[in-house]
Design a protein around this motif. Structure first.
Motif, short mmCIF file in Angstrom:
data_model
loop_
_atom_site.label_atom_id
_atom_site.label_comp_id
_atom_site.label_asym_id
_atom_site.label_seq_id
_atom_site.Cartn_x
_atom_site.Cartn_y
_atom_site.Cartn_z
N LEU A 16 0.84 -1.19 0.00
CA LEU A 16 0.00 0.00 0.00
C LEU A 16 0.88 1.24 0.00
N THR A 17 0.58 2.17 -0.90
CA THR A 17 1.37 3.40 -0.99
C THR A 17 0.51 4.64 -0.78
N GLY A 18 -0.71 4.47 -0.40
CA GLY A 18 -1.60 5.60 -0.17
C GLY A 18 -3.01 5.11 0.08
N GLU A 19 -3.95 6.04 0.12
CA GLU A 19 -5.34 5.67 0.35
C GLU A 19 -5.85 4.82 -0.81
N ILE A 20 -6.62 3.78 -0.51
CA ILE A 20 -7.12 2.86 -1.52
C ILE A 20 -8.42 3.39 -2.12
N THR A 21 -8.48 3.39 -3.45
CA THR A 21 -9.67 3.84 -4.16
C THR A 21 -10.53 2.65 -4.57
N ALA A 22 -11.73 2.93 -5.05
CA ALA A 22 -12.61 1.86 -5.53
C ALA A 22 -11.97 1.10 -6.68
N ALA A 23 -11.25 1.83 -7.55
CA ALA A 23 -10.57 1.17 -8.67
C ALA A 23 -9.47 0.24 -8.16
N ASP A 24 -8.78 0.66 -7.11
CA ASP A 24 -7.74 -0.19 -6.52
C ASP A 24 -8.35 -1.48 -5.98
N VAL A 25 -9.49 -1.36 -5.31
CA VAL A 25 -10.15 -2.54 -4.77
C VAL A 25 -10.52 -3.50 -5.89
N ASP A 26 -11.03 -2.96 -6.99
CA ASP A 26 -11.38 -3.81 -8.14
C ASP A 26 -10.15 -4.55 -8.66
N ARG A 27 -9.03 -3.85 -8.72
CA ARG A 27 -7.81 -4.48 -9.22
C ARG A 27 -7.31 -5.56 -8.26
N LEU A 28 -7.44 -5.33 -6.97
CA LEU A 28 -7.06 -6.35 -6.00
C LEU A 28 -7.93 -7.59 -6.13
N VAL A 29 -9.21 -7.37 -6.37
CA VAL A 29 -10.13 -8.50 -6.56
C VAL A 29 -9.77 -9.27 -7.82
N GLU A 30 -9.57 -8.56 -8.92
CA GLU A 30 -9.26 -9.21 -10.19
C GLU A 30 -7.94 -9.96 -10.14
N GLY A 31 -6.98 -9.44 -9.39
CA GLY A 31 -5.66 -10.08 -9.30
C GLY A 31 -5.58 -11.15 -8.25
N ALA A 32 -6.66 -11.39 -7.52
CA ALA A 32 -6.71 -12.42 -6.48
C ALA A 32 -5.55 -12.28 -5.49
N TYR A 33 -5.32 -11.05 -5.04
CA TYR A 33 -4.24 -10.80 -4.09
C TYR A 33 -4.55 -11.47 -2.75
#
Length: 286
Positions: A16-33
């Motif tokens: 994490l390098t800053g506040e998480i946005t909705a787009a960031d959350v989508d990317r985390l979901v898609e990447g199965a982090y």
């Protein structure tokens, strides 16, 4: 983008390098982090991690560097079960913020402001830099099965009002323990090891007869601890361990007994008030 993909991790991790946005959350979901890492002063104290509930693959949270620790209680309801505190410079948090974790591995013993107690979901706990002479970690943790502690070459006492009854593995390194009576209520204990560099003489002794009724105790290694008494009761008791290591000349057992194994350990005279820190870079338990 508010995070960096750490592709070299065993399991896919995001720093994490800053506040998480909705787009960031989508990317985390898609990447199965599976892991999120807070590295240095990238988030403000009190920042909510409630968004972790929207990433079902997340399993672990790691904290590194000098950090204003976010609100760890806000991961409640997410799939995160493991907390790794790989620093001793993070802002401490109330113990109540740690209620949702099942596994905690903390380099900093002081990270939990109120001590490592009363954590009903906790199953495994590893703590470094234990600098207290009284250890209550694990008290009131009914699901705790594994406890590993790294000390500062001090002699400690276990202060448990409600001992972890499901505890199976206890390892204390660079520590000595002067009272094992609290372990008598840990009836599931299978492995007990107290490892230090020498036997401390001229002060406390430890009574191992408190372990005589532990019917599951398969492995025991506490000779590099303190002079032992109660050895006859232990070797004639219920535990199924094959042998009990003892320091030659510093116990009350029969050296000829089939379960007694005498070893020559370096002895050290007690010097009240003296503590030694672990060598820099030792890295245990990380």
């Amino acid at each position: 983008m508010s995070f960096i993909d750490e592709r070299d991790a065993i399991e896919r991790a995001a720093i994490l390098t800053g506040e998480i946005t909705a787009a960031d959350v989508d990317r985390l979901v898609e990447g199965a982090y599976r892991t999120i890492i807070i590295d240095g002063g990238t988030l403000r104290a009190g920042t909510s991690l409630r968004w972790t509930q929207e990433v079902p693959t997340l399993r672990a949270l790691e904290i590194r560097g000098r950090v204003d620790t976010p609100a760890l209680s806000s991961v409640e309801g997410s799939s995160i079960r493991t907390l790794v505190v790989a620093t001793n410079r993070a802002r401490s948090v109330p113990t109540s913020d740690l209620q949702s974790f099942e596994v905690i591995n903390s380099e900093d013993f002081r990270f939990a402001e109120n001590g490592w107690t009363d954590l009903p979901r906790l199953e495994k706990l590893v703590l470094g830099r234990v600098d207290s002479d009284v250890v209550s970690a694990g008290d009131g943790c009914p699901r705790l099965t594994s406890l590993k502690l790294q000390g500062m070459h001090q002699t400690v006492a276990l202060d448990w009002v409600d001992p972890p009854s499901e505890l199976e593995w206890l390892l204390m390194i660079w520590m000595r323990c002067r009272d094992l009576s609290a372990l008598n209520r840990c009836r599931a204990l299978r492995s007990l090891h107290i490892d230090n560099s020498s036997v401390l003489v001229g002060g406390d002794v430890v009574d191992v007869s408190h372990l005589a009724d532990l019917s599951q105790l398969e492995s025991i290694g506490i000779a590099e601890n303190l002079p032992l008494v109660g050895v006859p009761s232990l070797v004639e008791g219920e535990p199924p361990f094959t042998h009990l290591p003892v320091a030659k000349g510093l116990h009350d057992g029969d050296p000829a007994h089939s379960r007694v194994r005498e070893f020559r350990f370096r002895t050290k005279r007690e010097r009240p008030g003296r503590k030694r820190s672990p060598k820099p870079g030792s890295g245990w338990p990380f």
